[in-house]
Design a protein around this motif. Structure first.
Motif, PDB file in Angstrom:
ATOM      1  N   MET A   1       0.851  -1.176   0.000  1.00 34.33           N
ATOM      2  CA  MET A   1       0.000   0.000   0.000  1.00 34.33           C
ATOM      3  C   MET A   1       0.899   1.242   0.000  1.00 34.33           C
ATOM      4  N   SER A   2       0.604   2.174  -0.879  1.00 37.00           N
ATOM      5  CA  SER A   2       1.420   3.381  -0.964  1.00 37.00           C
ATOM      6  C   SER A   2       1.122   4.300   0.219  1.00 37.00           C
ATOM      7  N   LEU A   3       2.019   5.234   0.448  1.00 38.34           N
ATOM      8  CA  LEU A   3       1.831   6.172   1.559  1.00 38.34           C
ATOM      9  C   LEU A   3       0.556   6.988   1.387  1.00 38.34           C
ATOM     10  N   ARG A   4       0.290   7.389   0.154  1.00 35.73           N
ATOM     11  CA  ARG A   4      -0.915   8.178  -0.104  1.00 35.73           C
ATOM     12  C   ARG A   4      -2.167   7.388   0.280  1.00 35.73           C
ATOM     13  N   GLN A   5      -2.199   6.120  -0.086  1.00 34.81           N
ATOM     14  CA  GLN A   5      -3.341   5.272   0.255  1.00 34.81           C
ATOM     15  C   GLN A   5      -3.462   5.093   1.767  1.00 34.81           C
ATOM     16  N   GLU A   6      -2.324   4.949   2.450  1.00 30.42           N
ATOM     17  CA  GLU A   6      -2.353   4.801   3.908  1.00 30.42           C
ATOM     18  C   GLU A   6      -2.892   6.059   4.574  1.00 30.42           C
ATOM     19  N   VAL A   7      -2.471   7.220   4.066  1.00 26.10           N
ATOM     20  CA  VAL A   7      -2.948   8.490   4.625  1.00 26.10           C
ATOM     21  C   VAL A   7      -4.452   8.622   4.416  1.00 26.10           C
ATOM     22  N   LEU A   8      -4.904   8.338   3.215  1.00 28.63           N
ATOM     23  CA  LEU A   8      -6.346   8.424   2.929  1.00 28.63           C
ATOM     24  C   LEU A   8      -7.144   7.416   3.759  1.00 28.63           C
ATOM     25  N   HIS A   9      -6.592   6.223   3.936  1.00 28.74           N
ATOM     26  CA  HIS A   9      -7.257   5.204   4.755  1.00 28.74           C
ATOM     27  C   HIS A   9      -7.399   5.680   6.207  1.00 28.74           C
ATOM     28  N   LEU A  10      -6.337   6.259   6.753  1.00 28.70           N
ATOM     29  CA  LEU A  10      -6.392   6.769   8.121  1.00 28.70           C
ATOM     30  C   LEU A  10      -7.421   7.893   8.234  1.00 28.70           C
ATOM     31  N   TYR A  11      -7.438   8.796   7.270  1.00 30.11           N
ATOM     32  CA  TYR A  11      -8.403   9.903   7.292  1.00 30.11           C
ATOM     33  C   TYR A  11      -9.842   9.374   7.247  1.00 30.11           C
ATOM     34  N   ARG A  12     -10.091   8.403   6.375  1.00 35.95           N
ATOM     35  CA  ARG A  12     -11.434   7.813   6.292  1.00 35.95           C
ATOM     36  C   ARG A  12     -11.827   7.138   7.605  1.00 35.95           C
ATOM     37  N   LEU A  45      -5.127  18.733  11.580  1.00 37.20           N
ATOM     38  CA  LEU A  45      -3.807  18.122  11.469  1.00 37.20           C
ATOM     39  C   LEU A  45      -3.500  17.653  10.047  1.00 37.20           C
ATOM     40  N   PHE A  46      -4.500  17.133   9.338  1.00 36.74           N
ATOM     41  CA  PHE A  46      -4.260  16.700   7.964  1.00 36.74           C
ATOM     42  C   PHE A  46      -3.974  17.901   7.065  1.00 36.74           C
ATOM     43  N   LYS A  47      -4.696  19.015   7.256  1.00 36.56           N
ATOM     44  CA  LYS A  47      -4.423  20.220   6.458  1.00 36.56           C
ATOM     45  C   LYS A  47      -3.059  20.800   6.795  1.00 36.56           C
ATOM     46  N   LYS A  48      -2.718  20.780   8.067  1.00 36.73           N
ATOM     47  CA  LYS A  48      -1.423  21.326   8.504  1.00 36.73           C
ATOM     48  C   LYS A  48      -0.268  20.546   7.880  1.00 36.73           C
ATOM     49  N   ASN A  49      -0.426  19.247   7.719  1.00 32.26           N
ATOM     50  CA  ASN A  49       0.660  18.385   7.252  1.00 32.26           C
ATOM     51  C   ASN A  49       0.551  17.992   5.784  1.00 32.26           C
ATOM     52  N   LYS A  50      -0.344  18.616   5.028  1.00 35.92           N
ATOM     53  CA  LYS A  50      -0.553  18.183   3.644  1.00 35.92           C
ATOM     54  C   LYS A  50       0.633  18.458   2.731  1.00 35.92           C
ATOM     55  N   SER A  51       1.498  19.389   3.096  1.00 35.91           N
ATOM     56  CA  SER A  51       2.625  19.720   2.221  1.00 35.91           C
ATOM     57  C   SER A  51       3.883  18.897   2.521  1.00 35.91           C
ATOM     58  N   ILE A  52       3.806  17.983   3.468  1.00 36.28           N
ATOM     59  CA  ILE A  52       4.973  17.159   3.815  1.00 36.28           C
ATOM     60  C   ILE A  52       5.212  16.134   2.708  1.00 36.28           C
ATOM     61  N   THR A  53       6.449  16.094   2.218  1.00 38.87           N
ATOM     62  CA  THR A  53       6.777  15.158   1.142  1.00 38.87           C
ATOM     63  C   THR A  53       7.816  14.128   1.566  1.00 38.87           C
ATOM     64  N   ASP A  54       8.516  14.375   2.650  1.00 38.02           N
ATOM     65  CA  ASP A  54       9.537  13.440   3.124  1.00 38.02           C
ATOM     66  C   ASP A  54       8.860  12.154   3.602  1.00 38.02           C
ATOM     67  N   HIS A  61       4.121  10.676  11.037  1.00 37.14           N
ATOM     68  CA  HIS A  61       2.788  11.242  11.271  1.00 37.14           C
ATOM     69  C   HIS A  61       1.700  10.169  11.181  1.00 37.14           C
ATOM     70  N   LEU A  62       1.866   9.242  10.248  1.00 36.90           N
ATOM     71  CA  LEU A  62       0.908   8.131  10.143  1.00 36.90           C
ATOM     72  C   LEU A  62       0.911   7.297  11.418  1.00 36.90           C
ATOM     73  N   LYS A  63       2.099   7.003  11.912  1.00 34.36           N
ATOM     74  CA  LYS A  63       2.214   6.219  13.144  1.00 34.36           C
ATOM     75  C   LYS A  63       1.546   6.947  14.312  1.00 34.36           C
ATOM     76  N   GLU A  64       1.756   8.263  14.377  1.00 37.95           N
ATOM     77  CA  GLU A  64       1.107   9.048  15.426  1.00 37.95           C
ATOM     78  C   GLU A  64      -0.416   8.980  15.293  1.00 37.95           C
ATOM     79  N   GLY A  65      -0.917   9.127  14.082  1.00 34.39           N
ATOM     80  CA  GLY A  65      -2.359   9.099  13.860  1.00 34.39           C
ATOM     81  C   GLY A  65      -2.975   7.761  14.232  1.00 34.39           C
ATOM     82  N   VAL A  66      -2.334   6.686  13.830  1.00 31.95           N
ATOM     83  CA  VAL A  66      -2.842   5.345  14.154  1.00 31.95           C
ATOM     84  C   VAL A  66      -2.807   5.116  15.664  1.00 31.95           C
ATOM     85  N   THR A  67      -1.739   5.568  16.303  1.00 35.12           N
ATOM     86  CA  THR A  67      -1.627   5.409  17.751  1.00 35.12           C
ATOM     87  C   THR A  67      -2.728   6.182  18.470  1.00 35.12           C
TER      88      THR A  67
END
Length: 120
Positions: A1-12, A45-54, A61-67
């Motif tokens: 699963m790509s990072l983009r998909q993981e981010v969208l999955h967490l948001y959903r 938080l998702f809007k604040k971090n939307k420009s992160i590319t690293d 951030h994903l790990k923090e969100g899931v936790t």
């Protein structure tokens, strides 16, 4: 699963949780307030971090969100849990030990409150 998909999955997952959330207090007013908090905090938080590319930073951030999601579900409390820091790092923040104290504070901070660094 790509990072983009993981981010969208967490948001959903967070948005679904916000609509089906039931307060541990059983009070309809508290339930609605907590639902609103989950939605607004997630969006902020998702809007604040939307420009992160690293990639590493996105994974952190994903790990923090899931936790935070897991903690909210487990404890039935959507708000961040209190952080208990070791007392030896809470001394005066001036003088020669400043860098060491800041490093110890950063190392002792749990993953689920990393996003609050900028706001405190």
């Amino acid at each position: 699963m790509s990072l983009r998909q993981e981010v969208l999955h967490l948001y959903r997952c967070l948005m679904r949780l916000s609509y089906r959330w039931e307060s541990a207090l059983g009070n309809p007013g508290a339930t609605e307030e907590e639902r609103k908090y989950i939605r607004e905090e997630s969006r902020r938080l998702f809007k604040k971090n939307k420009s992160i590319t690293d990639e590493k930073e996105v994974q952190d951030h994903l790990k923090e969100g899931v936790t935070r999601l897991d903690l909210a579900i487990h404890y039935r409390n959507p708000y961040p849990r209190p952080v208990h820091l070791p007392q030896h790092v809470l001394h005066s923040k001036t003088g020669k030990r400043l860098k060491g104290q800041q490093r110890k504070l950063e190392q002792s901070k749990p993953i689920y409150v990393k996003s609050y660094d900028d706001e405190s």
